[in-house]
Enzyme design. Structure first.
Site, mmCIF file in Angstrom:
data_model
loop_
_atom_site.group_PDB
_atom_site.id
_atom_site.type_symbol
_atom_site.label_atom_id
_atom_site.label_comp_id
_atom_site.label_asym_id
_atom_site.label_seq_id
_atom_site.Cartn_x
_atom_site.Cartn_y
_atom_site.Cartn_z
ATOM 1 N N SER A 23 32.348 -13.543 26.186
ATOM 2 C CA SER A 23 31.800 -12.715 25.115
ATOM 3 C C SER A 23 30.699 -13.482 24.402
ATOM 4 O O SER A 23 30.744 -14.722 24.322
ATOM 5 C CB SER A 23 32.896 -12.346 24.114
ATOM 6 O OG SER A 23 32.339 -11.791 22.939
ATOM 7 N N SER A 24 29.736 -12.763 23.849
ATOM 8 C CA SER A 24 28.666 -13.421 23.109
ATOM 9 C C SER A 24 29.156 -14.041 21.808
ATOM 10 O O SER A 24 28.454 -14.856 21.200
ATOM 11 C CB SER A 24 27.540 -12.424 22.803
ATOM 12 O OG SER A 24 28.022 -11.327 22.049
ATOM 13 N N CYS A 25 30.378 -13.725 21.377
ATOM 14 C CA CYS A 25 30.909 -14.307 20.147
ATOM 15 C C CYS A 25 31.287 -15.774 20.320
ATOM 16 O O CYS A 25 31.648 -16.444 19.349
ATOM 17 C CB CYS A 25 32.104 -13.505 19.630
ATOM 18 S SG CYS A 25 33.606 -13.768 20.568
ATOM 19 N N HIS A 44 35.105 -1.635 17.851
ATOM 20 C CA HIS A 44 33.859 -2.291 17.524
ATOM 21 C C HIS A 44 32.931 -1.307 16.804
ATOM 22 O O HIS A 44 33.211 -0.117 16.701
ATOM 23 C CB HIS A 44 33.195 -2.827 18.794
ATOM 24 C CG HIS A 44 33.889 -4.006 19.384
ATOM 25 N ND1 HIS A 44 34.638 -3.930 20.541
ATOM 26 C CD2 HIS A 44 33.966 -5.290 18.971
ATOM 27 C CE1 HIS A 44 35.134 -5.125 20.819
ATOM 28 N NE2 HIS A 44 34.752 -5.969 19.885
ATOM 29 N N TYR A 69 39.481 -15.315 18.701
ATOM 30 C CA TYR A 69 39.070 -14.679 19.956
ATOM 31 C C TYR A 69 38.028 -15.536 20.671
ATOM 32 O O TYR A 69 38.107 -15.753 21.884
ATOM 33 C CB TYR A 69 38.512 -13.290 19.660
ATOM 34 C CG TYR A 69 37.968 -12.564 20.865
ATOM 35 C CD1 TYR A 69 38.824 -12.008 21.807
ATOM 36 C CD2 TYR A 69 36.599 -12.437 21.064
ATOM 37 C CE1 TYR A 69 38.323 -11.341 22.919
ATOM 38 C CE2 TYR A 69 36.085 -11.776 22.162
ATOM 39 C CZ TYR A 69 36.957 -11.229 23.090
ATOM 40 O OH TYR A 69 36.454 -10.570 24.191
ATOM 41 N N LYS A 80 38.157 -17.398 24.423
ATOM 42 C CA LYS A 80 37.180 -17.188 25.487
ATOM 43 C C LYS A 80 36.518 -18.510 25.908
ATOM 44 O O LYS A 80 36.245 -18.725 27.098
ATOM 45 C CB LYS A 80 36.125 -16.183 25.029
ATOM 46 C CG LYS A 80 36.634 -14.749 24.984
ATOM 47 C CD LYS A 80 37.028 -14.268 26.357
ATOM 48 C CE LYS A 80 37.484 -12.834 26.378
ATOM 49 N NZ LYS A 80 37.877 -12.388 27.746
#
Length: 312
Positions: A108-110, A180, A137, A141
């Protein structure tokens, strides 16, 4: 991948997993393993090992994850870190034990720092503090990324890690508490239109900028990578996105137009904004020969049509 190779989609009923199943089916792959959560609970290690032993997949798309927006991440941080670490650990270890040919892990880009330089390059990973609202989260990842790298290094596996931007589309989660921003706004505007409300309440200032990618484009990119590249070709991780962003206010205005709501927007600045901006640098994926095809307007329209025909 050969058309009759056994391909496991972990998380096949979710937003991304179901899109990968659609893509593989459209391309003529005939041996797709798409177990439901009831058929295979990825949190149970022994069940995962038994499934791999019995089904013997050749390739794995690891799209299963516990996901949610700012509110959901804030309310359930333990669930987000525990469940995601367990899911990916069980699938990655099983993939190694049963010597699958290739695995694609969806991050994920987070994972990138909250105040990262823009657009975000893959090498910015771990160069700064994470956004607190989704830190558990993100850490899960990052653990998955490092686990894939460690297995590639120690065991010679072929595990690829991709970092998608914000994904949306059919089979998204439209729950007002756990979704989201894009699906949440679709539902808010739709219900406001149906109920004749004068305005829609939106979390935050509307100023943060976000990038969005239609889920069928992501599925296309994932299948393309597994068909044509090995982890050595990708060098660590690769971003997948549209390469453009917009503010949450601009997003809300686009959704309002698609839904046909005529009321106002009301921003609740007492609620958190999250990361100020999160635009991925997609130059590496571009060099690998892939670009997004679906415009945001087209994607929102397709998503709203699916929502109204399915959810209501």
């Amino acid at each position: 991948m050969l058309k009759d190779d056994r391909i496991l989609i972990a998380g096949a009923n979710g937003l991304v997993g179901s899109a990968i199943v659609r893509k593989l089916t459209d391309l003529g792959y005939t041996n797709i393993l798409a177990p439901t959560r009831q058929q295979l609970n990825l949190l149970e290690q022994q069940k995962v090992f038994e499934f791999f032993a019995a089904e013997k997949p050749d390739y794995v798309f690891l799209a299963a994850a516990k996901v949610g927006g700012i509110l959901s991440n804030t309310m359930l941080p333990a669930d987000f870190i525990y469940q995601n670490v367990m899911i990916q650990t069980n699938v990655i270890e099983a993939s190694y034990r049963h010597q699958i040919k290739k695995l694609l892990f969806l991050g994920s880009s987070c994972i990138y720092p909250k105040y990262s330089l823009q657009p975000i390059k893959e090498e910015y990973l771990l160069n700064g503090a994470l956004e607190p609202t989704n830190e558990p989260y993100a850490i899960a990842k990052i653990c998955g990324i490092k686990m894939c790298h460690a297995y590639n290094h120690q065991y010679g596996t072929n595990f690829i890690c991709v970092m998608p931007t914000n994904i949306y589309g059919p089979n998204d989660n439209f729950d007002p508490t756990h979704s989201h921003v894009l699906p949440a706004l679709i539902r808010k505007f739709h219900e406001a239109k149906v109920n004749g409300n004068e305005f829609v309440d939106i979390w935050g200032s509307g100023l943060p900028r976000r990038e969005f990618l239609y889920v069928d484009d992501l599925a296309d990119a994932c299948v393309y990578l597994l068909q044509h590249y090995d982890y050595r070709d990708i060098d660590s991780i690769v971003n997948i996105g549209s390469g453009t962003d917009l503010s949450i206010k601009q997003l809300a205005l686009k959704i309002r137009e698609v839904v046909g709501f005529s009321g106002d927007l009301q921003f609740d600045t007492s609620k958190p904004d999250g990361t100020p901006r999160k635009l991925l640098d997609v130059s590496k994926m571009d060099k690998l020969g892939w670009r997004a095809k679906t415009s945001l307007e087209e994607g929102i329209q397709k998503t709203y049509s699916w929502f109204t025909s399915t959810a209501y």
